[in-house]
Design a protein around this motif. Structure first.
Motif, short mmCIF file in Angstrom:
data_model
loop_
_atom_site.label_atom_id
_atom_site.label_comp_id
_atom_site.label_asym_id
_atom_site.label_seq_id
_atom_site.Cartn_x
_atom_site.Cartn_y
_atom_site.Cartn_z
N VAL A 1 83.90 42.15 42.64
CA VAL A 1 82.56 41.59 42.71
C VAL A 1 81.95 42.04 44.03
O VAL A 1 82.60 41.98 45.08
N ILE A 2 80.72 42.51 44.00
CA ILE A 2 80.01 42.92 45.22
C ILE A 2 78.80 42.00 45.38
O ILE A 2 77.97 41.89 44.48
N ILE A 3 78.74 41.33 46.53
CA ILE A 3 77.67 40.39 46.81
C ILE A 3 76.89 40.88 48.02
O ILE A 3 77.49 41.24 49.03
N LYS A 4 75.58 40.92 47.91
CA LYS A 4 74.72 41.32 49.02
C LYS A 4 73.84 40.14 49.42
O LYS A 4 73.19 39.55 48.57
N LEU A 5 73.86 39.84 50.71
CA LEU A 5 73.02 38.78 51.27
C LEU A 5 72.01 39.40 52.22
O LEU A 5 72.37 40.22 53.06
N LYS A 6 70.75 39.02 52.09
CA LYS A 6 69.73 39.51 53.02
C LYS A 6 69.88 38.85 54.38
O LYS A 6 69.65 39.46 55.40
N LYS A 7 70.26 37.56 54.37
CA LYS A 7 70.38 36.83 55.63
C LYS A 7 71.45 35.75 55.49
O LYS A 7 71.52 35.07 54.48
N LEU A 8 72.26 35.62 56.52
CA LEU A 8 73.26 34.56 56.58
C LEU A 8 73.05 33.80 57.88
O LEU A 8 73.14 34.37 58.97
N ASP A 9 72.74 32.53 57.77
CA ASP A 9 72.63 31.71 58.97
C ASP A 9 74.04 31.34 59.43
O ASP A 9 74.92 32.17 59.41
N VAL A 10 74.29 30.12 59.80
CA VAL A 10 75.59 29.75 60.37
C VAL A 10 76.73 29.92 59.36
O VAL A 10 77.77 30.49 59.67
N ASP B 1 74.25 28.33 72.85
CA ASP B 1 74.05 27.08 72.11
C ASP B 1 73.61 27.35 70.68
O ASP B 1 73.61 26.45 69.86
N GLU B 2 73.19 28.57 70.38
CA GLU B 2 72.72 28.92 69.05
C GLU B 2 73.57 30.06 68.51
O GLU B 2 74.03 30.91 69.25
N ILE B 3 73.76 30.06 67.22
CA ILE B 3 74.46 31.15 66.56
C ILE B 3 73.40 31.96 65.83
O ILE B 3 72.73 31.42 64.93
N PRO B 4 73.18 33.22 66.20
CA PRO B 4 72.13 34.01 65.56
C PRO B 4 72.47 34.34 64.11
O PRO B 4 73.64 34.45 63.73
N ALA B 5 71.45 34.49 63.30
CA ALA B 5 71.63 34.88 61.90
C ALA B 5 72.16 36.31 61.83
O ALA B 5 71.94 37.11 62.74
N ILE B 6 72.84 36.62 60.74
CA ILE B 6 73.33 37.98 60.46
C ILE B 6 72.54 38.48 59.25
O ILE B 6 72.36 37.75 58.29
N TYR B 7 72.10 39.72 59.31
CA TYR B 7 71.27 40.28 58.24
C TYR B 7 71.99 41.40 57.51
O TYR B 7 72.83 42.10 58.07
N ASP B 8 71.63 41.58 56.24
CA ASP B 8 72.12 42.68 55.39
C ASP B 8 73.64 42.75 55.33
O ASP B 8 74.26 43.72 55.78
N ILE B 9 74.23 41.73 54.74
CA ILE B 9 75.69 41.67 54.59
C ILE B 9 76.06 42.07 53.17
O ILE B 9 75.40 41.67 52.21
N GLU B 10 77.13 42.85 53.05
CA GLU B 10 77.68 43.17 51.74
C GLU B 10 79.14 42.77 51.71
O GLU B 10 79.91 43.17 52.59
N LEU B 11 79.51 41.94 50.75
CA LEU B 11 80.89 41.49 50.58
C LEU B 11 81.46 42.10 49.32
O LEU B 11 80.82 42.09 48.27
N LYS B 12 82.68 42.60 49.42
CA LYS B 12 83.37 43.11 48.23
C LYS B 12 84.63 42.28 48.06
O LYS B 12 85.47 42.21 48.96
N ILE B 13 84.74 41.62 46.92
CA ILE B 13 85.90 40.79 46.61
C ILE B 13 86.70 41.53 45.56
O ILE B 13 86.23 41.76 44.45
N ASN B 14 87.90 41.91 45.92
CA ASN B 14 88.73 42.76 45.07
C ASN B 14 89.48 41.96 44.00
O ASN B 14 90.70 42.01 43.90
#
Length: 68
Positions: free
Chosen positions: A52-61, A16-29
Motif C-alpha cells: 500500500v502506498i499512502i501520500k500525505l500533503k501535510k502531517l502535523d504532530v 516548543d513547537e513541532i513543525p509540520a512535515i510536507y509531501d510524505i509518501e509511505l510504503k507499507i510492504n
C-alpha cells in the motif's frame, strides 16, 4: 524534540513547537484492502497486490492510519 536533554535547562535552547512535515509518501510492504485516516487528513492511496502506498500533503504532530 520532546526527549531533548536540554528541555529543562535555562541555558540550552529548545523547541516548543513541532513543525509540520510536507509531501510524505509511505510504503507499507503488506497488502491491505482498506485504508482510512479517521482524523480527516487529505491523503492519496494506491492499493497494490503486494503493498500500500499512502501520500500525505501535510502531517502535523501525528496522525492515525487504519489498515484492514
Amino acid at each position: 524534540l520532546n526527549m531533548n536533554q536540554g528541555r529543562h535547562s535555562l541555558t540550552v535552547g529548545i523547541y516548543d513547537e513541532i513543525p509540520a512535515i510536507y509531501d510524505i509518501e509511505l510504503k507499507i510492504n503488506k497488502p491491505y484492502k482498506n485504508v482510512n485516516m479517521p482524523l480527516g487528513e487529505e491523503f492519496e492511496c494506491k492499493i497494490l497486490e503486494d503493498c500500500v502506498i499512502i501520500k500525505l500533503k501535510k502531517l502535523d504532530v501525528h496522525t492515525i492510519i487504519e489498515l484492514s
